[in-house]
Design an enzyme around this catalytic site. Sequence first.
Site, PDB file in Angstrom:
ATOM      1  N   GLY A  31     -53.003  28.931 -16.759  1.00 32.67           N
ATOM      2  CA  GLY A  31     -52.437  29.053 -18.099  1.00 32.67           C
ATOM      3  C   GLY A  31     -52.256  30.489 -18.524  1.00 32.67           C
ATOM      4  O   GLY A  31     -51.219  30.871 -19.074  1.00 32.67           O
ATOM      5  N   GLU A  32     -53.254  31.312 -18.223  1.00 32.51           N
ATOM      6  CA  GLU A  32     -53.209  32.708 -18.685  1.00 32.51           C
ATOM      7  C   GLU A  32     -52.143  33.503 -17.954  1.00 32.51           C
ATOM      8  O   GLU A  32     -51.789  34.605 -18.364  1.00 32.51           O
ATOM      9  CB  GLU A  32     -54.555  33.429 -18.480  1.00 32.51           C
ATOM     10  CG  GLU A  32     -55.735  32.835 -19.249  1.00 32.51           C
ATOM     11  CD  GLU A  32     -56.338  31.626 -18.553  1.00 32.51           C
ATOM     12  OE1 GLU A  32     -56.487  31.673 -17.317  1.00 32.51           O
ATOM     13  OE2 GLU A  32     -56.628  30.626 -19.231  1.00 32.51           O
ATOM     14  N   LYS A  68     -45.130  23.775 -16.247  1.00 34.91           N
ATOM     15  CA  LYS A  68     -46.427  24.239 -15.768  1.00 34.91           C
ATOM     16  C   LYS A  68     -47.472  23.158 -16.041  1.00 34.91           C
ATOM     17  O   LYS A  68     -47.997  23.034 -17.137  1.00 34.91           O
ATOM     18  CB  LYS A  68     -46.873  25.531 -16.462  1.00 34.91           C
ATOM     19  CG  LYS A  68     -48.118  26.094 -15.757  1.00 34.91           C
ATOM     20  CD  LYS A  68     -49.113  26.739 -16.695  1.00 34.91           C
ATOM     21  CE  LYS A  68     -50.364  25.994 -17.003  1.00 34.91           C
ATOM     22  NZ  LYS A  68     -51.213  25.498 -15.945  1.00 34.91           N
ATOM     23  N   CYS A 107     -56.174  12.348 -26.585  1.00 34.37           N
ATOM     24  CA  CYS A 107     -56.010  13.023 -27.883  1.00 34.37           C
ATOM     25  C   CYS A 107     -55.991  12.015 -29.017  1.00 34.37           C
ATOM     26  O   CYS A 107     -56.344  12.342 -30.142  1.00 34.37           O
ATOM     27  CB  CYS A 107     -54.719  13.818 -27.868  1.00 34.37           C
ATOM     28  SG  CYS A 107     -53.305  12.822 -27.363  1.00 34.37           S
ATOM     29  N   GLU A 120     -48.246  19.365 -29.298  1.00 34.39           N
ATOM     30  CA  GLU A 120     -49.017  18.119 -29.390  1.00 34.39           C
ATOM     31  C   GLU A 120     -50.460  18.477 -29.089  1.00 34.39           C
ATOM     32  O   GLU A 120     -50.808  18.741 -27.937  1.00 34.39           O
ATOM     33  CB  GLU A 120     -48.518  17.100 -28.356  1.00 34.39           C
ATOM     34  CG  GLU A 120     -47.088  16.652 -28.556  1.00 34.39           C
ATOM     35  CD  GLU A 120     -46.889  15.829 -29.812  1.00 34.39           C
ATOM     36  OE1 GLU A 120     -47.893  15.403 -30.438  1.00 34.39           O
ATOM     37  OE2 GLU A 120     -45.727  15.619 -30.190  1.00 34.39           O
ATOM     38  N   GLU A 178     -63.279  17.755 -31.596  1.00 33.71           N
ATOM     39  CA  GLU A 178     -62.812  16.864 -30.542  1.00 33.71           C
ATOM     40  C   GLU A 178     -63.734  16.998 -29.330  1.00 33.71           C
ATOM     41  O   GLU A 178     -63.886  18.090 -28.787  1.00 33.71           O
ATOM     42  CB  GLU A 178     -61.382  17.241 -30.168  1.00 33.71           C
ATOM     43  CG  GLU A 178     -60.779  16.308 -29.169  1.00 33.71           C
ATOM     44  CD  GLU A 178     -59.342  16.674 -28.839  1.00 33.71           C
ATOM     45  OE1 GLU A 178     -59.091  17.831 -28.484  1.00 33.71           O
ATOM     46  OE2 GLU A 178     -58.489  15.777 -28.920  1.00 33.71           O
ATOM     47  N   VAL A 198     -49.171  31.811 -15.646  1.00 33.23           N
ATOM     48  CA  VAL A 198     -47.871  31.108 -15.676  1.00 33.23           C
ATOM     49  C   VAL A 198     -47.531  30.680 -17.110  1.00 33.23           C
ATOM     50  O   VAL A 198     -46.414  30.902 -17.602  1.00 33.23           O
ATOM     51  CB  VAL A 198     -47.904  29.890 -14.719  1.00 33.23           C
ATOM     52  CG1 VAL A 198     -46.595  29.113 -14.805  1.00 33.23           C
ATOM     53  CG2 VAL A 198     -48.153  30.352 -13.282  1.00 33.23           C
ATOM     54  N   GLY A 199     -48.519  30.084 -17.799  1.00 33.35           N
ATOM     55  CA  GLY A 199     -48.286  29.640 -19.185  1.00 33.35           C
ATOM     56  C   GLY A 199     -47.962  30.812 -20.097  1.00 33.35           C
ATOM     57  O   GLY A 199     -47.074  30.722 -20.955  1.00 33.35           O
TER      58      GLY A 199
END
Length: 473
Positions: free
Chosen positions: A202-203, A169, A278, A244, A378, A205-206
Site C-alpha cells: 500500500g505504501e 492494487k 465491514c 468504502e 471496528e 503501489v497504493g
Amino acid sequence: MKTIDKIYINGEFVTPNGTEYFNLISPTTNEELGQVRLGNTEDTQNAIEAAKNAFKTFSKTTASERIQYLKNIKSVIEKRKDDFINIMTEEYGGTFQFASVSYDYMLKSFDSAINLLNSYSFIKTMGESEVQMTPIGVVGIIIPWNSSNGFICSKLSTAIAAGCTTVIKPSEMSAQQTQLILECLHEANLPKGVFNIVNGLGEIVGAEISRNPDIAKISFTGSTNVGKIIAKEAVNTMKRVTLELGGKSPNIILDDADFSKAIPLALGAAFMNSGQACIAGTRLLIPEDKLNQVKSLIKETIPNFITGDPKNPNTAVGPMVSEKQFNRVQDYIQTGINEGAEILSGGLGKPEGLENGNFVKPTVFINVNNHMRIAREEIFGPVLSIITYKTEEEAIEIANDTTYGLQAYVSSSDSKRAYTVASQINAGRVQVNGIGHDPMAPFGGFKQSGIGREFGTIGLEAYLEPRALIQPK
Ligand code: NAP
Ligand code: MG
C-alpha cells in the site's frame, strides 16, 4: 509452494521491476503457501501509462461493445467456480459458505453492469442543455483482502460500463486469488490496457496511485485510516474518490420482534465472513427486559456457528486472515474484559484443537455500554457487543451514536414500526427483518464509513463526469 512473479500490464503478464518478495501464509495452518514478487513505483507508473493510452480508445466504445466485454469476462469466470471458491478458502481462510456467496456476487456484478448499460442514458437534457455523462478517465482501484475478487469484479465491471480504464492494487495477501482472476480477465480478451494489476504494498503501489496525476479517480475499499491518507493525497490533483470504509453496524431488535428468529439472524450478521466484514452487525441493541431471554437464546444458538476448517461446508467461522489480525482481535477481547464487559460466550484464546491456525472463539459480550472501545471501534473479527436500551428513542440514539454509518439492522414483527425506526438510522443501508443485497441499490457509508456510493446508477455516475453543452438561442 507457489511463486507468483508476474504482474499484468497492457494485456501481458510481465515480471515486475520490484525485486522484493512477500510470503503467503495459510491462515488455517500458518504454513507457507508460496511467495509473491511485489511491484514498485515504476511498475505502477507503467501500469498507469498503459491505462492512460487505452483510455483514448476505450472511452469511445459503445454501450453494446462494453456489454460484450462484460459478457466475455463473466463467461470465463463461470467456467472456474470451484477454483475461485477453493483458492479463497485456502489463501484467505474464507469459509466455503462465504466463498460460495462471494462467487455468486462476483458473477452478479457483471449482470448489474450490463443492466445499467441497457437502461442508463449517457446523454440527458437538463434545463435547455444537453448533458453528456463522459467517462472520468483512468481509475485506481485499491482493495483489501476480505473479499478480494468480489471487489475487483464489482469495481472493474462498473469502470468498464462507464468506459474507464483501470489500475488495480489488491492486497498482497490475496496474490493467488489475484492470479486466478487475472487468468480469467486475460482469457476474456479485452483491449490492452483496460485493466492492469500490480501486486505490491500500500505504501508503495497504493501511494503512487494516490499521487499520480494521470489517475482521475480512486475507488478504495479498506480501513477508515488508510481512506483518510488516500483522500488527503488525492486532493492535490483533485482526484475524485469513492471510499468504502469501516463500520460498527447497530442491530436494533424491537421488543415486539420474534426473538427466536432475530437472535440467530443477529449472530449471523455479527459473524459473517468470520467477523471480517465491514457491514457486520457488531452492536446488538436489545430491550433491557429481554436480556435473560436473549442470553439463553444465544447460548442455545451459538454452537450452530461451527468454528474450524474453512473447507468444511458446515463451518460458519474460519480463521482470521493473518496472525496480526488474530492478535488484534485478541487485544480487543482483552480490552472488553478490562472495560468491565462480561463474556457470555467465547473469550480469549484459540478454540480447542485449532491451535495451529488464526482461529478466534466467536465471542459475545454483555454488560456493554456504547462508550466502551469494543462498542465504538471496528474489531474485524467475530466479536459481538450486546447493549441494552429502555425505549425505542434510546435505541435509535445509541444506534446513531457512532462515528460510522455503513449499515444497520432492524427487527420487529410490525413492519410499519420497523420502517419508521429504519428511516431514522444514519447508515447507507438499513436491513429490515433479514439480510439481503440489492445490487442496483446504492452501497456506502454516512459519516466516517466513507464518501460516495457504489452500485446502481449512483455507483455508475461516480465514474462519469458531466459535460453540459449550452447553446444560447
Ligand atoms: P487497509 O489496511 O485500509 O488496506 C486496504 C488497501 O489499502 C490495501 O490494498 C492496502 O495495501 C492499501 N493501502 C495501505 N496503505 C496505503 C496507503 N498509504 N496508500 C494507498 N493504499 C494503501 O484495510 P485492510 O486492513 O486490508 O481491510 C480491512 C478494512 O477494510 C476494514 O476497516 C473494513 O471495514 C474495510 N472494508 C470496508 C468495506 C466497505 O465496503 N465499506 C468492505 C470491506 C472492508 P496493503 O495490503 O499493502 O496494506
Ligand atoms: Mg494493511
